[in-house]
Design a protein around this motif. Structure first.
Motif, PDB file in Angstrom:
ATOM      1  N   ASP A  31       0.771  -1.245  -0.207  1.00  0.00           N
ATOM      2  CA  ASP A  31      -0.028  -0.143  -0.167  1.00  0.00           C
ATOM      3  C   ASP A  31       1.557   1.066  -0.224  1.00  0.00           C
ATOM      4  O   ASP A  31       0.420   2.480  -0.902  1.00  0.00           O
ATOM      5  CB  ASP A  31      -1.056   0.044   1.587  1.00  0.00           C
ATOM      6  N   ARG A  32       1.951   1.140   0.567  1.00  0.00           N
ATOM      7  CA  ARG A  32       2.800   2.737   1.056  1.00  0.00           C
ATOM      8  C   ARG A  32       3.477   2.542  -0.366  1.00  0.00           C
ATOM      9  O   ARG A  32       3.552   3.381  -1.116  1.00  0.00           O
ATOM     10  CB  ARG A  32       4.013   1.780   2.196  1.00  0.00           C
ATOM     11  N   ASP A  33       3.474   1.756  -1.339  1.00  0.00           N
ATOM     12  CA  ASP A  33       4.582   1.666  -3.051  1.00  0.00           C
ATOM     13  C   ASP A  33       3.659   2.837  -3.730  1.00  0.00           C
ATOM     14  O   ASP A  33       3.905   3.131  -4.519  1.00  0.00           O
ATOM     15  CB  ASP A  33       5.079   0.451  -3.183  1.00  0.00           C
TER      16      ASP A  33
END
Lengths: 268, 250, 252
Positions: free
Chosen positions: C157-159
């Motif tokens: 999700d961070r990517d």
């Protein structure tokens, strides 16, 4: 609709012993009330290219995305090498119909994006990416941006990206439909060679009958409402002829006609 | 967002905020925020008064006149520069300049030239609205599909027919979009005009109430103004949606 | 491109020429000629008074824009990513964008007096709504195909947020900043004309009160020129940074 439906071009039913890389078993997909897929089962032989062919609305892209792990099946299961899948994985790579390239990144970054997401170090991933960039014939365009490339070139980037992560199953969602005719033909020829050289399993969605018959080792015909596999065809003879002669081989033409006559009733 | 499985409608959080307002007001935390209920009571009381009717009348008059001129001048100018490359290159730079310029700075000029009355306010309103209307009308004309033009010619349409039956409708979604934004800017223009130029209309009420610390009155009138501006904008968005069904397939 | 430059110059000459003529007629006793105004402007530049004035005006503007940009983008990201936050906060900003926020100035003056604070507030309330809404909309409209592609290559999700959503949203966020600064400008001028005259607003009101119209027009001219130059500069930066996303201008 199971394996006993597999027939060769002469119409005999043949039981075939298949080493399946991907197994789809009784997969159903519902969107609320709508049944997109109903109890679908199919085997995908290892190292070969299987097409999912059918008119629009037959669920072929839905099935492909379920295999990719991008959508969840409502019931049924998918196995890759005997292991059930639960989401996207590094054993599968996807090539998108609209290319899905990062518009703000150059070709090198786009091709190495899959590796970047896996945490591969920069110089290593650029080396790998460089190899596939030459593989798809885009040497010299490493610093170009997507908006500077033609549709055909953009799809090559997408293909190179999927190849770089070295997944054993390659999923292609109508990859050549947004590309012009000449490029499309070239792609089909290149794809044949790719299947021959790479030891991967290819699953290919298309709505073009001729394309499917041209590139595939196995063609699964899907029909809509409800979506199901109506037959599986395995062309035999022309698979070993040179690429230039396939479109004139009698078997090729016969299969194309046969498929069209069963699909023409489903044209909307 | 869903709550207990029911999808909550878009603007419903305003109800929550209204509640918070009420609670904050009741707590007496700051005299600037009276309870919402008090504001509504004041609102109903104020609406009937002659002072209020006068304010609405004056504001509406300036607003409608301003928008009228902006539309009547802006759309033709926009269409003109959309069609003529020469005029486009001469006029467009100015349109862009005034679109992004702080038009508020021009208000003092209007004041010294046209006096402290209604005339200046109307001109202010027009100035705020006209540039985006010109720009969008131009865009609407420019994006008319070449094929539509060729089709009109191939079927022998007269220039008048071509304009009213084809080009006008092809450009309409953009023009309406421009008018909608223009109207919103016009509302800001009329208020800024009233704040700076002369104390009439709603501006007068705001001055009166704030000078006398009549906070409930102030908020009541503010809510009326915001509600009117918002309703107007939504109405125009609705009109825009009515024509947008064909916008993407042009 | 030569033709375009020539036409722009021609256009400027026509407009300034018309100004000059109108001033000579004169259209009104309060309408100086173009040349007179330029002379006043030069005088103000030479004696430095205009720079002092701008330094004063820019204080609430820059402060207000800085606050609006940080808070606005942050809030916009949050609203774009979380449907709960969108439900809670976006109606406020939607109403704020349609409403004439200038009406709130008297309240702000009452609450925060006539100093820098209320001016900063004015800039903020004018600039924030468009920044927040643009950011939120850009985030929500990230092409689904790109997010799907990210997921297919196992992005976290961070990517997806850092490598896909934010870069994809940047052009619209930047455009929102540009519009926000533009609105903030209006707020700054407005607060100087309405709250207390300082900086450039002071030059305008003061020269008007002593009927020194050339100076007044000169000051206003300088505001417009500066605003336009700055915002055009921003557009260029925008085009340079985001050339990959630039669809290109479709012209004849």
């Amino acid at each position: 609709m199971d394996m006993s439906q597999i027939k060769d071009t002469l119409g005999d039913a043949q039981a075939v012993d298949i080493d399946s890389a991907v197994s789809v078993r009784n997969v159903s997909k519902n969107y609320g009330e709508v049944e997109a897929l109903r109890d679908l089962s199919l085997e995908f032989p290892r190292g070969q290219l299987t097409s999912l062919l059918g008119p629009s609305g037959c669920g072929k892209t839905t099935l492909l995305k379920i295999i990719a792990g991008l959508l969840d099946a409502t019931s049924g299961e998918i196995e890759i090498d005997g292991k059930k899948i639960t989401g996207p994985g590094d054993d599968r790579a996807f090539v998108f119909q609209d290319f899905a390239l990062l518009p703000w990144a150059n070709v090198m970054r786009n091709v190495s994006f899959g590796l970047e997401l896996r945490g591969v170090a920069k110089s290593e991933r650029e080396d790998i990416a460089q190899k596939y960039i030459s593989n798809v014939g885009l040497t010299g365009f490493e610093k170009a941006f997507p908006h500077e490339l033609s549709g055909g070139m953009r799809q090559r980037v997408g293909l190179a990206r999927a190849l770089s992560v070295d997944a054993q199953v390659l999923l292609l969602d109508e990859p050549f439909s947004a590309v012009d005719e000449q490029n499309r033909r070239k792609f089909q020829e290149d794809l044949l060679e790719l299947v021959r050289n790479e030891n991967k399993t290819f699953i290919f969605v298309t709505h073009s009958i001729e394309e499917a018959v041209y590139v595939s080792d196995q063609i699964a015909i899907l029909l809509p409402r409800p979506s199901r596999v109506s037959e599986v065809i395995r062309p035999k003879e022309f698979r070993s002829t040179g690429v230039e002669n396939i479109r004139r081989s009698k078997e090729y033409l016969d299969i194309v006609d046969q498929i069209w006559s069963s699909l023409r009733n489903y044209v909307e | 967002m869903t709550l207990f499985g029911y999808k909550l409608p878009g603007m419903s959080s305003l109800i929550l905020w209204a509640l918070i307002w009420e609670l904050v007001g009741q707590s007496g935390w700051t005299f600037f925020i009276p309870p919402l209920s008090e504001v509504f009571v004041t609102l109903f009381n104020v609406i009937g008064t002659p002072a209020f009717s006068k304010a609405i009348y004056e504001t509406a008059y300036a607003f409608l006149a301003g928008v009228f001129f902006a539309v009547v001048i802006g759309i033709p100018v926009g269409i003109l520069i959309g069609k003529s490359r020469l005029l486009d290159e001469l006029i467009l730079p100015w349109v862009n300049i005034f679109l992004s310029a702080p038009l508020t700075a021009l208000v003092p000029v209007l004041m010294v030239l046209f006096g402290f009355g209604m005339k200046s306010i109307i001109i202010t309103t027009t100035l705020f609205a006209i540039w985006i209307i010109i720009l969008n009308s131009r865009a609407g004309v420019k994006q008319i599909n070449r094929s539509l033009v060729e089709m009109a010619r191939s079927f022998g349409a007269s220039p008048l027919d071509a304009f009213f039956k084809i080009y006008f409708w092809a450009a309409l979604p953009e023009i309406l979009g421009g008018v909608r934004i223009g109207v919103i800017r016009a509302v800001k223009g009329v208020i800024i005009g009233q704040l700076l130029i002369s104390i009439v209309g709603f501006g007068a009420l705001f001055e009166l109430y704030s000078n006398n610390f009549m906070m409930s009155h102030f908020w009541a009138v503010l809510i009326v103004l915001f509600a009117l501006a918002f309703t107007l904008s939504e109405f125009l968005a609705y009109l825009e949606r009515r024509v947008s069904y064909y916008a993407s397939s042009r | 491109m030569n033709r375009s430059l020539v036409l722009k110059l021609l256009s400027a000459i026509i407009v300034f020429g018309a100004w000059e003529i109108a001033g000579r007629v004169p259209v009104s006793y309060a309408f100086p000629t173009f040349i007179e105004s330029m002379q006043a402007l030069t005088a103000m530049t030479l004696n430095g008074s205009i720079f002092v004035a701008y330094a004063e005006t820019l204080k609430p503007l820059m402060l207000g824009v800085a606050i609006s940009a940080t808070a606005g983008i942050g809030l916009g990201l949050w609203i774009g990513l979380s449907s709960r936050f969108e439900w809670l906060f976006s109606p406020i900003f939607v109403v704020a964008q349609a409403a004439p926020l200038a009406a709130l100035i008297p309240i702000l003056v009452m609450a925060y007096g006539i100093g820098l604070t209320s001016k900063v507030f004015v800039v903020c309330i004018m600039a924030m709504p468009v920044i927040v809404l643009n950011t939120a909309s850009a985030v929500r409209n990230t092409p689904a195909s790109l997010k799907e592609m990210g997921r297919s290559f196992l992005a976290t999700d961070r990517d997806i947020l850092l490598k896909i959503i934010i870069p994809a949203a940047s052009p619209v966020i930047f455009a929102g900043l540009r519009l926000g600064i533009s609105a903030g400008f209006i707020g700054a001028i407005l607060s100087e004309l309405k709250i207390t005259p300082t900086g450039v607003g002071d030059i305008i009101t003061f020269s008007r009160s002593i009927a020194d119209y050339p100076s007044m027009y000169a000051a206003i001219f300088s505001i417009i020129v500066l605003a336009v130059l700055f915002l055009n500069g921003l557009e260029r930066v925008e085009a340079y940074l985001f050339e990959g996303n630039n669809r290109g201008y479709v012209s004849d």
